[in-house]
Scaffold this motif. Structure first.
Motif, mmCIF file in Angstrom:
data_model
loop_
_atom_site.group_PDB
_atom_site.id
_atom_site.type_symbol
_atom_site.label_atom_id
_atom_site.label_comp_id
_atom_site.label_asym_id
_atom_site.label_seq_id
_atom_site.Cartn_x
_atom_site.Cartn_y
_atom_site.Cartn_z
ATOM 1 N N MET A 84 0.949 -1.311 -0.144
ATOM 2 C CA MET A 84 -0.183 0.560 0.349
ATOM 3 C C MET A 84 0.926 1.252 -0.147
ATOM 4 N N PRO A 85 0.919 2.441 -0.654
ATOM 5 C CA PRO A 85 -0.435 2.219 -1.825
ATOM 6 C C PRO A 85 0.015 1.520 -3.345
ATOM 7 N N PRO A 86 -1.429 0.447 -3.525
ATOM 8 C CA PRO A 86 -0.782 0.118 -5.334
ATOM 9 C C PRO A 86 -0.453 0.723 -5.852
ATOM 10 N N GLU A 87 -0.853 2.077 -6.363
ATOM 11 C CA GLU A 87 -0.699 3.195 -7.405
ATOM 12 C C GLU A 87 0.869 4.780 -7.264
ATOM 13 N N ASP A 88 0.616 4.626 -5.903
ATOM 14 C CA ASP A 88 1.227 5.569 -6.252
ATOM 15 C C ASP A 88 2.791 5.366 -5.228
ATOM 16 N N GLY A 89 2.881 4.097 -4.761
ATOM 17 C CA GLY A 89 3.583 3.879 -3.520
ATOM 18 C C GLY A 89 5.090 3.638 -4.587
ATOM 19 N N PRO A 90 5.980 2.978 -3.185
ATOM 20 C CA PRO A 90 6.004 3.286 -2.280
ATOM 21 C C PRO A 90 6.339 4.877 -1.577
ATOM 22 N N LEU A 91 5.228 4.825 0.198
ATOM 23 C CA LEU A 91 5.228 5.866 -0.130
ATOM 24 C C LEU A 91 6.651 6.555 0.534
ATOM 25 N N PRO A 92 7.270 7.687 0.748
ATOM 26 C CA PRO A 92 8.830 8.453 0.642
ATOM 27 C C PRO A 92 8.688 8.001 2.326
ATOM 28 N N GLU A 93 10.061 7.493 2.679
ATOM 29 C CA GLU A 93 10.588 7.209 3.939
ATOM 30 C C GLU A 93 9.901 8.799 4.270
ATOM 31 N N LYS A 94 9.784 9.524 4.287
ATOM 32 C CA LYS A 94 9.853 10.733 5.760
ATOM 33 C C LYS A 94 7.673 10.712 5.127
ATOM 34 N N ALA A 95 7.364 10.049 5.036
ATOM 35 C CA ALA A 95 6.053 9.462 5.463
ATOM 36 C C ALA A 95 5.782 9.073 6.160
ATOM 37 N N ILE A 96 6.990 7.613 5.994
ATOM 38 C CA ILE A 96 5.983 6.435 6.576
ATOM 39 C C ILE A 96 7.188 6.251 7.893
ATOM 40 N N THR A 97 7.864 6.542 8.158
ATOM 41 C CA THR A 97 8.020 7.353 9.460
ATOM 42 C C THR A 97 7.643 8.413 10.177
ATOM 43 N N VAL A 98 6.542 9.309 9.392
ATOM 44 C CA VAL A 98 4.948 9.853 10.835
ATOM 45 C C VAL A 98 4.390 8.855 10.844
ATOM 46 N N PHE A 99 4.311 7.486 9.631
ATOM 47 C CA PHE A 99 3.334 7.041 10.400
ATOM 48 C C PHE A 99 3.705 6.248 11.693
ATOM 49 N N LYS A 100 4.963 5.602 11.476
ATOM 50 C CA LYS A 100 5.694 4.994 12.983
ATOM 51 C C LYS A 100 5.846 5.480 13.581
ATOM 52 N N ASP A 101 6.094 6.399 13.579
ATOM 53 C CA ASP A 101 6.361 7.729 14.918
ATOM 54 C C ASP A 101 5.036 7.498 15.521
ATOM 55 N N TRP A 102 3.913 8.087 14.502
ATOM 56 C CA TRP A 102 2.677 8.243 15.152
ATOM 57 C C TRP A 102 2.150 6.917 15.990
ATOM 58 N N ILE A 103 2.372 6.068 14.705
ATOM 59 C CA ILE A 103 1.601 4.614 16.237
ATOM 60 C C ILE A 103 2.318 4.470 17.536
ATOM 61 N N SER A 104 3.722 4.519 17.599
ATOM 62 C CA SER A 104 4.350 4.471 18.753
ATOM 63 C C SER A 104 4.025 5.111 19.964
ATOM 64 N N GLN A 105 3.403 6.300 19.295
ATOM 65 C CA GLN A 105 3.388 7.390 20.685
ATOM 66 C C GLN A 105 2.291 7.392 20.587
ATOM 67 N N GLY A 106 1.051 6.514 20.502
ATOM 68 C CA GLY A 106 -0.514 5.802 20.584
ATOM 69 C C GLY A 106 -1.392 6.496 20.129
ATOM 70 N N ALA A 107 -1.003 6.904 18.394
ATOM 71 C CA ALA A 107 -1.631 6.806 17.306
ATOM 72 C C ALA A 107 -3.051 7.790 17.851
ATOM 73 N N ALA A 108 -2.790 9.348 18.145
ATOM 74 C CA ALA A 108 -4.087 9.524 18.950
ATOM 75 C C ALA A 108 -4.960 10.204 17.961
ATOM 76 N N TRP A 109 -5.627 10.062 17.352
ATOM 77 C CA TRP A 109 -6.430 10.872 16.194
ATOM 78 C C TRP A 109 -8.060 11.516 17.093
ATOM 79 N N PRO A 110 -8.385 12.558 17.457
ATOM 80 C CA PRO A 110 -9.138 13.296 17.534
ATOM 81 C C PRO A 110 -10.716 12.727 16.984
ATOM 82 N N GLU A 111 -12.082 12.145 18.545
ATOM 83 C CA GLU A 111 -12.926 11.635 18.034
ATOM 84 C C GLU A 111 -13.954 11.857 16.394
ATOM 85 N N ALA A 112 -13.738 13.906 16.450
ATOM 86 C CA ALA A 112 -14.786 14.433 15.308
ATOM 87 C C ALA A 112 -13.795 14.686 14.090
ATOM 88 N N PHE A 113 -12.672 14.243 14.080
ATOM 89 C CA PHE A 113 -11.622 14.040 13.085
ATOM 90 C C PHE A 113 -12.542 12.836 11.964
#
Length: 344
Positions: free
Chosen positions: A94-123
């Motif tokens: 993923m994503p199948p069409e315009d992947g793979p993601l830039p390394e910076k984007a992958i790092t953002v996802f990894k860091d976000w998840i390791s930091q608790g994956a905060a996601w405001p309920e209304a978003f």
């Protein structure tokens, strides 16, 4: 009923605050990536693998594979991370069409998840609008020059000879009893962070009392907890605190008075609280502030403007740049008697 918030893909990646700018903010860092790369195939219109990545609730449901999308905060168990790190051409990549993601984007996802994956309920993240394709009939318009970058306040300097006080050991042990673990921000670093957001309503003023002795804390996340204005007095001893999340808490103007002495603050999230223009006056002395979030508060445009005048280098986000779309109206189901008459 939740509001649907359409995210502009143009939001910048990386808030550039606090400790080496590596703390991930969902609204600014993660949502634009989901909007641009994920929601097209995993959103309202299409759900590949029976997976939706447009809201916190839908992500929690998971997809056809049954594997945890975010891994419960464990990057190694995250199906999302596994998929975005597969080589191009792999059937599961993923994503199948315009992947793979830039390394910076992958790092953002990894860091976000390791930091608790905060996601405001209304978003609810909407898919990015498709850009018009260029044609050979008309030359491409030269890109407009980039807008000058906003100057940012200098980061506060952390003392190099800092040593945690003996009382920290007891405080950490007390927090462990409620399942909370303060963690070093980096290997061999004396500075720590603590995230109580995942405990939500379980966390009260009493729960955070041990933080008083954790003077090595530079980041405290209290979003969605039941911490009140009175409880914030506990944080007064954290003179090196740089990141404070108070989103979706009962905090009011009185709470801001309690934290006005935290002059090292770089990031402050007040989203969904009851603070008003009057409370913002307590923040005037926080000269290191780079980001303040005031979405869905009682702050007026005039109040935000006055604070901006006092803190000209700070980015004050009131949500005014977001498009608020009302949720679709529910269609009323015909009554049983009406259905019988239709059959006749």
């Amino acid at each position: 009923m939740h509001k649907i918030i359409a995210i502009a893909v143009g939001l910048s990646l990386g808030a550039g605050f606090a400790r080496a700018a590596d703390k991930v903010d969902f609204e600014k860092d993660v949502a634009p990536l989901l909007s641009q790369h994920c929601v097209k195939c995993h959103g309202e219109e299409k759900q590949k693998g029976k997976l939706r990545l447009d809201s916190k609730a839908n992500v929690a449901k998971g997809g056809k594979s049954g594997n945890p999308v975010l891994g419960g905060g464990d990057v190694a168990k995250s199906e999302l991370v596994r998929r975005i790190t597969l080589p191009k051409g792999d059937d599961d990549a993923m994503p199948p069409e315009d992947g793979p993601l830039p390394e910076k984007a992958i790092t953002v996802f990894k860091d976000w998840i390791s930091q608790g994956a905060a996601w405001p309920e209304a978003f609810i993240v909407k898919a990015a609008a498709k850009s018009g394709a260029e044609t050979s009939a008309a030359p491409a318009t030269p890109a407009a020059p980039a807008a000058p970058r906003r100057p940012v306040p200098p980061l506060p300097e952390l003392p190099k000879d800092f040593k945690p006080a003996p009382a920290e050991t007891a405080a950490i042990a007390t927090l462990a009893k409620i399942g909370v673990e303060p963690r070093p921000i980096a290997q061999n670093s004396p500075w720590k962070e603590v995230n109580l957001r995942l405990k939500g309503a379980e966390v009260t003023d009493k729960s955070i009392e041990p933080l008083h002795d954790l003077t090595s804390l530079i980041e405290v996340r209290l979003g969605t907890t039941k911490v009140t204005d009175a409880g914030l007095a506990t944080l007064k001893t954290l003179e090196h605190l740089q990141v404070l999340g108070l989103e979706l808490t009962p905090i009011t103007d009185a709470g801001l008075e309690k934290i006005k002495g935290l002059t090292d603050l770089v990031y402050l999230n007040l989203y969904g609280t009851a603070v008003t223009d009057a409370g913002l006056q307590h923040l005037a002395g926080l000269k290191h502030l780079r980001n303040i979030y005031l979405w869905q508060t009682k702050v007026t445009p005039e109040g935000a403007k006055k604070l901006q005048e006092l803190l000209p280098l700070c980015e004050i986000n009131t949500g005014a740049e977001l498009v608020i779309i009302p949720p679709p109206e529910k269609k009323e189901e015909p009554k049983k008697d009406e259905k019988k008459e239709e059959k006749k």
